[in-house]
Write an enzyme that holds these catalytic residues in place. Structure first.
Site, PDB file in Angstrom:
ATOM      1  N   HIS A 186      39.136 -15.267  23.598  1.00 22.23           N
ATOM      2  CA  HIS A 186      39.154 -13.803  23.528  1.00 22.23           C
ATOM      3  C   HIS A 186      40.384 -13.234  22.824  1.00 22.23           C
ATOM      4  CE1 HIS A 186      35.808 -14.424  26.106  1.00 22.23           C
ATOM      5  NE2 HIS A 186      36.549 -14.828  27.126  1.00 22.23           N
ATOM      6  N   HIS A 245      30.181 -21.777  25.108  1.00 19.55           N
ATOM      7  CA  HIS A 245      30.526 -21.166  26.392  1.00 19.55           C
ATOM      8  C   HIS A 245      29.400 -21.455  27.363  1.00 19.55           C
ATOM      9  CE1 HIS A 245      33.881 -18.993  24.640  1.00 19.55           C
ATOM     10  NE2 HIS A 245      33.080 -18.693  23.633  1.00 19.55           N
ATOM     11  N   LEU A 246      29.777 -21.796  28.584  1.00 14.18           N
ATOM     12  CA  LEU A 246      28.756 -22.021  29.609  1.00 14.18           C
ATOM     13  C   LEU A 246      28.032 -20.723  29.939  1.00 14.18           C
ATOM     14  CD1 LEU A 246      31.046 -24.269  31.764  1.00 14.18           C
ATOM     15  CD2 LEU A 246      28.862 -25.035  30.832  1.00 14.18           C
ATOM     16  N   SER A 247      28.802 -19.645  30.071  1.00 21.06           N
ATOM     17  CA  SER A 247      28.232 -18.346  30.445  1.00 21.06           C
ATOM     18  C   SER A 247      27.971 -17.517  29.192  1.00 21.06           C
ATOM     19  CB  SER A 247      29.200 -17.616  31.379  1.00 21.06           C
ATOM     20  OG  SER A 247      30.417 -17.347  30.717  1.00 21.06           O
ATOM     21  N   TYR A 305      29.458 -20.767  36.115  1.00 18.55           N
ATOM     22  CA  TYR A 305      29.739 -22.050  35.465  1.00 18.55           C
ATOM     23  C   TYR A 305      29.012 -23.245  36.075  1.00 18.55           C
ATOM     24  CZ  TYR A 305      33.505 -19.070  33.757  1.00 18.55           C
ATOM     25  OH  TYR A 305      34.214 -18.033  33.192  1.00 18.55           O
ATOM     26  N   ARG A 309      35.669  -9.936  27.662  1.00 16.61           N
ATOM     27  CA  ARG A 309      35.084 -11.196  27.163  1.00 16.61           C
ATOM     28  C   ARG A 309      34.201 -10.975  25.936  1.00 16.61           C
ATOM     29  NH1 ARG A 309      36.274 -14.837  31.448  1.00 16.61           N
ATOM     30  NH2 ARG A 309      36.346 -13.711  33.408  1.00 16.61           N
ATOM     31  N   ASP A 326      43.395 -19.455  13.646  1.00 18.10           N
ATOM     32  CA  ASP A 326      43.986 -19.914  12.377  1.00 18.10           C
ATOM     33  C   ASP A 326      43.902 -21.435  12.253  1.00 18.10           C
ATOM     34  OD1 ASP A 326      44.536 -17.315  11.800  1.00 18.10           O
ATOM     35  OD2 ASP A 326      46.715 -17.468  12.054  1.00 18.10           O
ATOM     36  N   ASN A 331      35.113 -25.463  23.653  1.00 17.53           N
ATOM     37  CA  ASN A 331      35.090 -24.345  24.592  1.00 17.53           C
ATOM     38  C   ASN A 331      36.548 -24.018  24.881  1.00 17.53           C
ATOM     39  OD1 ASN A 331      34.866 -22.487  26.624  1.00 17.53           O
ATOM     40  ND2 ASN A 331      33.393 -23.654  27.842  1.00 17.53           N
TER      41      ASN A 331
END
Ligand code: DQA
Length: 146
Positions: free
Chosen positions: A77, A97-99, A22, A108, A84, A71
């Site tokens: 996940h 997402h950073l990664s 991150y 993930r 919804d 994010n």
């Protein structure tokens, strides 16, 4: 154009948490950098964070912004509640997402938000957020002046 920048669970721990995934910047620094990047393009950023799933849904439902960068952290996940919520929001949501979650642990790889988001940007650190700003700007139907 006005964009809600919403960071979810554990993103407030940036700077202290798994820097190999991150980075070393804090959430405050991330918010500042995205705001400065967007401002140059005439986009206003409204920053919010919550660790709570229900509060994230409340923030999404109450937004008066034209689009959202989200994010959701680990909620991405498995949170059908947030899925919804996004599905019936009425404004485009870009997932970030950073990664690169597809190159990490198998849990993930499941992402229940992707199919209700207009796009997903990941694996590029802060650049994932900048790419989301550019994408939302490119599909902007509001034509509001920043
Ligand atoms: C994350 C990836 C998620 O798997 C993780 O739970 C996070 C951060 C990211 O930005 O790379 O909290 O969303």
């Amino acid at each position: 154009m006005r964009i809600l920048l919403l960071n979810g669970v554990n993103l407030n721990m940036l700077g202290k948490r798994n820097p190999e995934f991150y980075g070393y910047f804090t959430l405050e620094e991330l918010e500042r950098q995205v705001t400065v990047y967007a401002e140059k393009k005439g986009v206003l950023i409204y920053c919010r964070h919550s660790n709570c799933e229900g509060e994230l849904a409340d923030i999404l439902q109450q937004t008066d912004c034209d689009a959202v960068i989200f994010n959701a952290g680990a909620y991405s996940h498995y949170s059908y509640a947030l899925r919804d919520c996004i599905e019936c929001l009425g404004v485009p949501v870009a997932e970030v997402h950073l990664s690169d979650i597809e190159k990490r642990e198998s849990f993930r790889h499941t992402d229940v938000l992707t199919d209700v988001c207009v796009a997903r940007f990941m694996g590029k650190g802060l650049q994932s957020y900048f790419d989301a700003v550019d994408y939302l700007l490119s599909i902007d139907g509001s034509k509001h002046e920043g």
